[in-house]
Design an enzyme around this catalytic site. Sequence first.
Site, PDB file in Angstrom:
ATOM      1  N   ASN B 388      50.281  76.378  -3.350  1.00  0.00           N
ATOM      2  CA  ASN B 388      51.402  76.090  -2.483  1.00  0.00           C
ATOM      3  C   ASN B 388      52.662  76.804  -2.959  1.00  0.00           C
ATOM      4  O   ASN B 388      53.168  77.706  -2.298  1.00  0.00           O
ATOM      5  CB  ASN B 388      51.641  74.581  -2.400  1.00  0.00           C
ATOM      6  N   ASP B 389      53.146  76.445  -4.144  1.00  0.00           N
ATOM      7  CA  ASP B 389      54.408  77.014  -4.629  1.00  0.00           C
ATOM      8  C   ASP B 389      54.366  78.532  -4.735  1.00  0.00           C
ATOM      9  O   ASP B 389      55.367  79.191  -4.452  1.00  0.00           O
ATOM     10  CB  ASP B 389      54.752  76.427  -5.995  1.00  0.00           C
ATOM     11  N   VAL B 390      53.199  79.092  -5.109  1.00  0.00           N
ATOM     12  CA  VAL B 390      53.144  80.532  -5.354  1.00  0.00           C
ATOM     13  C   VAL B 390      53.145  81.351  -4.063  1.00  0.00           C
ATOM     14  O   VAL B 390      53.258  82.567  -4.111  1.00  0.00           O
ATOM     15  CB  VAL B 390      51.914  80.929  -6.205  1.00  0.00           C
TER      16      VAL B 390
END
Lengths: 95, 462
Positions: B388-390
């Site tokens: 998600n964050d990446v």
Amino acid sequence: MTTMAILTIFLLSIFVGFEVVAKVSTTLHTPLMSGANAIHGIILVGAILVADKATSTLETTLSILAVVLATINMVGGFVVTDRMLEMFKGKGGKK
Amino acid sequence: MNSNLYALIGLGVAVSFIMALKGLSAPKSARRGNLIGATGATIATVVVFFDPSSTKHHNTGLILAAIAFGVLVGVPAARKIQMTQMPQLVALFNGVGGGAAALVATVEYLNLSSEGKPSTANIVATVFTVIVGCTSFAGSVITFLKLQELMTTRPVIFPGGRFVIAATLAGVLATGGWTIASGGNTPLLVMGGLSLLFGVLFVLPVGGADVPIVISLLNAFTGLTVAASGYVLQSTLLIVAGTLVGASGTILTRLMAQAMGRSLFGTLFGAFTAKPQAAVGASEVRPVKSGSPDDVAILLNYASRVVIVPGFGLAVAQAQHTVRELADLLSTKGVEVAYGIHPVAGRMPGHMNVLLAEANVPYEQLVEMEEINPTFPQTDVVLVVGANDVVNPAAKTTPGCPIYGMPILDVASAGNVIFLKRSMRPGFAGIENDLLYDAKTTLLFGDAKDSLTKVVSALKNL
């Protein structure tokens, strides 16, 4: 040991430490951190030295605790690093 | 033992540590390097019992029992730990090392004090070891709790937090000065207590995504404490080994911060500059497009190039093998498959490479971020598995969000994006991802392994 000798050792070690890891790829960051972590488990040697001459209950208790903690750091650190690297190794063999 | 021989063995061990670090920096020699280091450490531990300068030997039996106990705790922990939980184990090992160094310096200090006031240089080294060792110990415990998700992974910031931290640091330094001036035992103990508190306060405001950098930094700190206690104990080996780890750890921390696009300064002093964040995600319900495994299979089947972006969710679901099965199946259908590996996919730099290597994914298919990013416009489908964050565009578009400035995988420029997610819950850094609501995004909810298995069987029927 003279202060000058200690300072020399200290400074040269800093440069060696900088140099050896200067070009490591991101893939190896985690194992390298873990391996370096295991190396500072060498504080076990210091823990044994102080435990060896401890006489009072307080000194003995603290130094034996230090031996336990340092052993966990050193032995656990090397074992977990080896486990990580074991996985990298497999590929070369199969090709 | 002859003292020259003893010194010579110590030198050999120091060299083995240099070779270990050197070996660990290249993939081919990494495992051998680690074994060389382990051998050196074992030799050092054995010969220290024959140290010619230590003749008292009060507690040999107890020491051996303590080592045995440490092995019994450390080895099974290292053997049995899931690879997904490995970062927190490394944090914990580092913490106990820091604690050990602080204890060693304290005992030596008590010992020296009983024979009169120790020299100023020794007190200074002891003060340094205790402060940094206690900080490293307490900080590592907090990083462990964060990574194990026993506490919130978001930055913990409370009103006036920075003043509390600054005051604690001032207290640590003041008691340090007091110890150096007076040389008593009480100031040292107060200082140790304050340092523990400082370690906790120092790590609390660090967000989940920055935790690996902090572990690496604390690792370097612990190295320096080992060097300082080596000074107190007059042990060349401890000085060399500790300094090596301190120096290489500092470089490694910088490299990691660069790979993540974080400023080291910002990470470290985030505690002083961080402001309580406005509660993002006022839980407005926005429409998302969710698909079935069949929809996903069709998209993949008619693609000519697919990039798989694995994240920590893949590791949690133990879906490495299923994802490889899917990739193999696509390859036989003539689809070009690659894995886009973000440097910090997983929990630590290189963590995802370890996890995929475990599943025998061919090394050539693992493509690093800089190389894969320019190929996204030619990619038909990106399959994001538990990441998600990446891939969160907020890192580019929303200044002030915790991951702003982190380089991301540019999946938005691909034709279609498929997210395999368990829920709409945001990622480790706790930030909403706008890409989920994009028109070209399809969501497939469920356990990653489950979903992948369904996609594989749907694909086989096409």
